[in-house]
Design a protein around this motif. Structure first.
Motif, mmCIF file in Angstrom:
data_model
loop_
_atom_site.group_PDB
_atom_site.id
_atom_site.type_symbol
_atom_site.label_atom_id
_atom_site.label_comp_id
_atom_site.label_asym_id
_atom_site.label_seq_id
_atom_site.Cartn_x
_atom_site.Cartn_y
_atom_site.Cartn_z
ATOM 1 N N ARG A 5 -56.102 44.715 -18.924
ATOM 2 C CA ARG A 5 -56.948 43.973 -18.999
ATOM 3 C C ARG A 5 -57.893 45.456 -20.390
ATOM 4 N NH1 ARG A 5 -58.886 42.305 -13.831
ATOM 5 N NH2 ARG A 5 -56.254 41.351 -13.962
ATOM 6 N N LEU A 6 -58.661 45.800 -20.144
ATOM 7 C CA LEU A 6 -59.598 46.576 -21.072
ATOM 8 C C LEU A 6 -61.468 46.658 -20.477
ATOM 9 C CD1 LEU A 6 -59.437 48.884 -23.230
ATOM 10 C CD2 LEU A 6 -60.501 47.224 -24.623
ATOM 11 N N THR A 7 -61.170 47.954 -19.649
ATOM 12 C CA THR A 7 -62.762 48.261 -19.275
ATOM 13 C C THR A 7 -63.919 48.373 -20.961
ATOM 14 O OG1 THR A 7 -61.812 48.824 -17.220
ATOM 15 C CG2 THR A 7 -64.366 50.302 -17.935
ATOM 16 N N CYS A 8 -64.848 48.262 -20.704
ATOM 17 C CA CYS A 8 -65.950 48.668 -21.380
ATOM 18 C C CYS A 8 -67.163 48.868 -20.936
ATOM 19 C CB CYS A 8 -66.130 47.192 -22.687
ATOM 20 S SG CYS A 8 -64.931 46.127 -23.215
ATOM 21 N N LEU A 345 -69.806 42.168 -23.945
ATOM 22 C CA LEU A 345 -68.667 43.359 -23.351
ATOM 23 C C LEU A 345 -68.659 43.560 -22.261
ATOM 24 C CD1 LEU A 345 -69.070 46.061 -26.612
ATOM 25 C CD2 LEU A 345 -67.299 44.244 -25.718
ATOM 26 N N ASP A 346 -70.389 43.628 -21.234
ATOM 27 C CA ASP A 346 -70.065 43.661 -19.836
ATOM 28 C C ASP A 346 -69.584 41.697 -19.320
ATOM 29 O OD1 ASP A 346 -71.682 45.718 -20.111
ATOM 30 O OD2 ASP A 346 -73.734 44.870 -19.229
ATOM 31 N N VAL A 359 -64.445 34.125 -22.001
ATOM 32 C CA VAL A 359 -65.815 34.217 -22.194
ATOM 33 C C VAL A 359 -66.246 35.233 -24.169
ATOM 34 C CG1 VAL A 359 -67.594 36.630 -21.814
ATOM 35 C CG2 VAL A 359 -65.497 35.743 -19.938
ATOM 36 N N LEU A 360 -66.050 35.731 -24.304
ATOM 37 C CA LEU A 360 -66.495 36.684 -25.948
ATOM 38 C C LEU A 360 -66.455 35.757 -26.884
ATOM 39 C CD1 LEU A 360 -64.980 40.237 -26.192
ATOM 40 C CD2 LEU A 360 -67.396 39.490 -25.865
ATOM 41 N N TRP A 361 -65.423 34.754 -27.032
ATOM 42 C CA TRP A 361 -65.448 33.748 -28.443
ATOM 43 C C TRP A 361 -66.585 32.859 -27.623
ATOM 44 C CZ3 TRP A 361 -62.634 32.162 -32.373
ATOM 45 C CH2 TRP A 361 -62.819 30.967 -33.039
#
Length: 390
Positions: A5-8, A345-346, A359-361
């Motif tokens: 995963r990536l933190t934003c 991003l959150d 989620v982003l899609w």
């Protein structure tokens, strides 16, 4: 795969209010120039370009504009406009020859409207032109580019050649809480880039390398008010690893070198290269509904959708996150659009790749429906260029 995963994180860089430019002022400036009312043309151009245009009458009072660390001085002289930005003061302790060689090789160019000048001990960038030849569009180009060059190079000259900067605008230092957040963000970002670089090498995918290079540069550019030699070093390496025309092996090596060097940066060095700045001219371009649609819909999203449909969630999530960061790092948006992009991003932050992709899609589709349109974007909007310049 060691990273799941990536933190934003939220940005520490302060966002400037969006002030749409009045293009009628630019047209009026051009009309005044064509009518040979040159001083009025200059004044109208300044009103068009500046966030808070001063009421300065250039015929009686010089101009001073602050753009980051650069201080732009302007005055009328014998029917000409003179603009200058002091880069450094050379003295016996400085590596004068090396500094001059750098100015001539890196800051000078054939056809460039402004050039480096040495007057006494002061090394400056300078522009001078007769008012009768100073078209408003020429003045706009100079004021948009010259301060950026000075702001990008003054602290680097100090760090490399031990010169002085007698006319450099001071930055507002970060608070203790802000710096702790910045240090955490910096450390976690480059650790994540290191893990993703290993994944990129396993996959040997140019498309993955494109996305990773964009993300490596733009998350920092968006989140941190980075200045000085650290930003200059990052700029130079990002110019290579984000260049699609370079050989992939060279880009991979440049990104690996960047990640390695940035992970070694100390707290003290990072603290010296962070600070909040003031801007007389908006440092970001104005975003548009067409740009939003070109990035988050159409052919671009179709390619990401194919990755998503085939279960390649890591690539799809990184492409979506990278595009969001690009839109926020390079463009200024109305408050509701910026909040929408930040919200995406959150929602994706720290989510597993598949969940972040979904989620982003969905978020991108709803954002385009709410704030985009389907008009044909301009050439600049249709082909975004991933660069790290301020």
């Amino acid at each position: 795969m060691s990273i799941s995963r990536l933190t934003c994180p939220a940005p520490i860089r302060r966002r400037l209010p969006v002030v749409p430019r009045d293009h009628d002022l630019r047209d009026q400036a051009i009309s005044s120039f064509e009518a040979q009312d040159y001083v009025t043309a200059v004044q109208l151009t300044l009103r068009y370009l500046l966030l808070d245009a001063p009421a300065t009458n250039l015929e009686h009072q010089p101009l001073l504009l602050v753009q980051g660390t650069a201080r732009v001085h302007g005055h009328l002289q014998a029917g000409s406009l003179v603009l200058s930005v002091v880069l450094a003061e050379l003295d016996e302790q400085a590596h004068t020859t090396a500094a001059l060689r750098y100015a001539l090789s890196r800051l000078s160019a054939t056809g460039q409207l402004f050039q480096p000048r040495l007057r006494g001990k002061l090394l400056s960038l300078e522009f001078r032109d007769q008012l009768s030849l100073l078209h408003p569009l020429k003045l706009i180009e100079v004021l948009q580019r010259m301060p950026v060059e000075a702001d990008s190079n003054d602290a680097w000259l100090v760090d490399r050649f031990a010169v002085q900067t007698p006319d450099r605008e001071a930055l507002m230092p970060l608070s203790e809480d802000e710096f702790e957040q910045a240090w955490t963000l910096w450390s976690e970002h480059w650790e994540a880039m290191n893990e993703l670089l290993l994944e990129s090498r396993r996959r040997r995918s140019v498309r993955f390398l494109d996305t990773l290079g964009s993300l490596a540069a733009n998350q920092i550019r968006y989140a941190l008010p980075l200045y000085g030699p650290l930003r200059a070093d990052l700029n130079g390496m990002a110019d290579v690893y984000t260049d699609a025309e370079e050989h992939p092996d060279k880009r991979d090596a440049a990104l690996a070198k960047c990640v390695r060097q940035m992970r070694k940066v100390s707290r003290e060095k990072l603290a010296k290269c962070l600070g909040h700045a003031r801007y007389a001219i908006a440092p970001l371009q104005e975003g548009s509904p067409a740009l939003l649609s070109s990035m988050l819909a159409g052919n671009r999203m179709q390619g990401t959708g194919e990755l998503r449909a085939s279960g390649r969630s890591l690539e799809a999530a990184l492409e979506l996150i990278s595009d969001y960061y690009y839109l926020l790092a390079y463009y200024a948006w109305p408050a509701e659009v910026e909040q929408a992009l930040r919200s995406g991003l959150d929602q994706a932050s720290d989510k597993p790749w598949r969940e972040a992709t979904d989620v982003l899609w969905n978020h991108a589709n709803s954002t385009v429906r709410a704030h985009g349109n389907h008009a044909e974007p301009s050439a600049d909007e249709a082909t975004p260029e991933y660069r790290y310049d301020a």
